[in-house]
Scaffold this motif. Structure first.
Motif, PDB file in Angstrom:
ATOM      1  N   ILE A  29       0.852  -1.197   0.000  1.00 29.78           N
ATOM      2  CA  ILE A  29       0.000   0.000   0.000  1.00 29.78           C
ATOM      3  C   ILE A  29       0.884   1.242   0.000  1.00 29.78           C
ATOM      4  N   ARG A  30       1.911   1.239   0.829  1.00 28.78           N
ATOM      5  CA  ARG A  30       2.830   2.391   0.884  1.00 28.78           C
ATOM      6  C   ARG A  30       3.548   2.594  -0.450  1.00 28.78           C
ATOM      7  N   LEU A  31       4.005   1.504  -1.047  1.00 30.43           N
ATOM      8  CA  LEU A  31       4.678   1.609  -2.346  1.00 30.43           C
ATOM      9  C   LEU A  31       3.728   2.122  -3.420  1.00 30.43           C
ATOM     10  N   SER A  32       2.496   1.656  -3.382  1.00 30.87           N
ATOM     11  CA  SER A  32       1.495   2.095  -4.350  1.00 30.87           C
ATOM     12  C   SER A  32       1.189   3.579  -4.178  1.00 30.87           C
ATOM     13  N   LYS A  33       1.040   3.989  -2.930  1.00 34.49           N
ATOM     14  CA  LYS A  33       0.755   5.405  -2.633  1.00 34.49           C
ATOM     15  C   LYS A  33       1.925   6.281  -3.084  1.00 34.49           C
ATOM     16  N   LYS A  34       3.134   5.863  -2.770  1.00 31.68           N
ATOM     17  CA  LYS A  34       4.332   6.628  -3.140  1.00 31.68           C
ATOM     18  C   LYS A  34       4.437   6.755  -4.660  1.00 31.68           C
ATOM     19  N   ALA A  35       4.221   5.656  -5.359  1.00 30.72           N
ATOM     20  CA  ALA A  35       4.293   5.674  -6.821  1.00 30.72           C
ATOM     21  C   ALA A  35       3.234   6.604  -7.400  1.00 30.72           C
ATOM     22  N   LEU A  36       2.049   6.586  -6.828  1.00 37.47           N
ATOM     23  CA  LEU A  36       0.990   7.480  -7.293  1.00 37.47           C
ATOM     24  C   LEU A  36       1.395   8.938  -7.093  1.00 37.47           C
ATOM     25  N   GLN A  37       1.964   9.246  -5.940  1.00 38.95           N
ATOM     26  CA  GLN A  37       2.412  10.612  -5.658  1.00 38.95           C
ATOM     27  C   GLN A  37       3.501  11.059  -6.629  1.00 38.95           C
ATOM     28  N   GLU A  38       4.259  10.100  -7.141  1.00 42.03           N
ATOM     29  CA  GLU A  38       5.328  10.398  -8.097  1.00 42.03           C
ATOM     30  C   GLU A  38       4.864  10.224  -9.544  1.00 42.03           C
ATOM     31  N   ASN A  39       3.555  10.057  -9.717  1.00 41.07           N
ATOM     32  CA  ASN A  39       2.915   9.903 -11.021  1.00 41.07           C
ATOM     33  C   ASN A  39       3.455   8.695 -11.805  1.00 41.07           C
ATOM     34  N   GLN A  40       3.845   7.655 -11.076  1.00 40.46           N
ATOM     35  CA  GLN A  40       4.261   6.391 -11.685  1.00 40.46           C
ATOM     36  C   GLN A  40       3.065   5.441 -11.615  1.00 40.46           C
ATOM     37  N   LEU A  41       2.139   5.639 -12.530  1.00 44.35           N
ATOM     38  CA  LEU A  41       0.843   4.964 -12.456  1.00 44.35           C
ATOM     39  C   LEU A  41       0.943   3.448 -12.610  1.00 44.35           C
ATOM     40  N   GLU A  42       1.810   2.967 -13.468  1.00 41.03           N
ATOM     41  CA  GLU A  42       1.939   1.509 -13.627  1.00 41.03           C
ATOM     42  C   GLU A  42       2.484   0.864 -12.360  1.00 41.03           C
ATOM     43  N   GLU A  43       3.474   1.509 -11.762  1.00 41.46           N
ATOM     44  CA  GLU A  43       4.059   0.999 -10.518  1.00 41.46           C
ATOM     45  C   GLU A  43       3.031   1.025  -9.395  1.00 41.46           C
ATOM     46  N   SER A  44       2.259   2.092  -9.334  1.00 41.66           N
ATOM     47  CA  SER A  44       1.196   2.199  -8.328  1.00 41.66           C
ATOM     48  C   SER A  44       0.185   1.076  -8.511  1.00 41.66           C
ATOM     49  N   HIS A  45      -0.220   0.865  -9.739  1.00 39.61           N
ATOM     50  CA  HIS A  45      -1.197  -0.189 -10.063  1.00 39.61           C
ATOM     51  C   HIS A  45      -0.656  -1.570  -9.673  1.00 39.61           C
ATOM     52  N   ARG A  46       0.597  -1.841 -10.028  1.00 40.80           N
ATOM     53  CA  ARG A  46       1.210  -3.141  -9.742  1.00 40.80           C
ATOM     54  C   ARG A  46       1.233  -3.423  -8.232  1.00 40.80           C
ATOM     55  N   ASN A  47       1.644  -2.439  -7.448  1.00 43.68           N
ATOM     56  CA  ASN A  47       1.701  -2.634  -5.999  1.00 43.68           C
ATOM     57  C   ASN A  47       0.310  -2.687  -5.375  1.00 43.68           C
ATOM     58  N   ASN A  48      -0.629  -1.942  -5.937  1.00 47.06           N
ATOM     59  CA  ASN A  48      -2.007  -1.996  -5.459  1.00 47.06           C
ATOM     60  C   ASN A  48      -2.559  -3.408  -5.646  1.00 47.06           C
ATOM     61  N   LEU A  49      -2.298  -4.000  -6.800  1.00 53.79           N
ATOM     62  CA  LEU A  49      -2.779  -5.365  -7.054  1.00 53.79           C
ATOM     63  C   LEU A  49      -2.165  -6.367  -6.081  1.00 53.79           C
ATOM     64  N   LYS A  50      -0.908  -6.164  -5.713  1.00 54.89           N
ATOM     65  CA  LYS A  50      -0.264  -7.050  -4.739  1.00 54.89           C
ATOM     66  C   LYS A  50      -0.956  -6.948  -3.382  1.00 54.89           C
ATOM     67  N   ALA A  51      -1.299  -5.732  -2.977  1.00 52.66           N
ATOM     68  CA  ALA A  51      -2.022  -5.548  -1.712  1.00 52.66           C
ATOM     69  C   ALA A  51      -3.402  -6.204  -1.788  1.00 52.66           C
ATOM     70  N   GLN A  52      -4.070  -6.074  -2.930  1.00 53.77           N
ATOM     71  CA  GLN A  52      -5.372  -6.719  -3.115  1.00 53.77           C
ATOM     72  C   GLN A  52      -5.243  -8.239  -3.062  1.00 53.77           C
ATOM     73  N   ASP A  53      -4.186  -8.767  -3.661  1.00 56.11           N
ATOM     74  CA  ASP A  53      -3.953 -10.217  -3.627  1.00 56.11           C
ATOM     75  C   ASP A  53      -3.782 -10.711  -2.197  1.00 56.11           C
ATOM     76  N   ILE A  54      -3.082  -9.936  -1.385  1.00 57.11           N
ATOM     77  CA  ILE A  54      -2.898 -10.315   0.018  1.00 57.11           C
ATOM     78  C   ILE A  54      -4.246 -10.343   0.722  1.00 57.11           C
ATOM     79  N   LEU A  55      -5.082  -9.335   0.479  1.00 53.60           N
ATOM     80  CA  LEU A  55      -6.418  -9.326   1.085  1.00 53.60           C
ATOM     81  C   LEU A  55      -7.226 -10.545   0.645  1.00 53.60           C
TER      82      LEU A  55
END
Length: 126
Positions: free
Chosen positions: A35-61
């Motif tokens: 979640i932190r990596l996804s948030k950080k990537a979003l803040q840095e406008n790295q949308l693919e990286e944000s998406h990738r890490n978001n999916l990992k957090a969703q997979d854990i859930l």
């Protein structure tokens, strides 16, 4: 000759030798991390990286949801919380809103800290 990746070897060993309660803690900690990596990537406008890490957090859930044991009353409440967190992460992914990530991160941190405390208390009793 194949190169050995020590960190990956260590991680695999940690997972295969851990107790179930330690694995749950690892999942919570991993969720916080992604979640932190996804948030950080979003803040840095790295949308693919944000998406990738978001999916990992969703997979854990998803993993946490399928491993709940229905014979325990708390399982229904945890399932509802995990489901809510997952839907919020989907929403954060679509809307690209940092505040949604922060909301879910707060829940994930609380779960991780609570679980860690429970493990410590249980270990001190034994």
């Amino acid at each position: 000759m194949a190169f050995i990746k020590p960190y990956q070897t260590y991680q695999k060993q940690a997972v295969t030798t851990s107790k179930p309660e330690e694995l749950t803690l690892m999942l919570y900690q991993g969720m916080v991390k992604f979640i932190r990596l996804s948030k950080k990537a979003l803040q840095e406008n790295q949308l693919e990286e944000s998406h990738r890490n978001n999916l990992k957090a969703q997979d854990i859930l998803s993993e946490l949801m399928v491993t709940l044991r229905k014979e325990y009353t708390i399982s229904d409440s945890l399932f509802a919380l995990y489901d809510y967190m997952k839907s919020r992460l989907i929403e954060a992914n679509i809307q690209k809103k940092v505040d949604i990530f922060e909301e879910v991160e707060g829940y994930a941190l609380e779960l991780s800290e609570t679980w860690s405390t429970a493990i410590k208390q249980n270990n001190s009793k034994n």
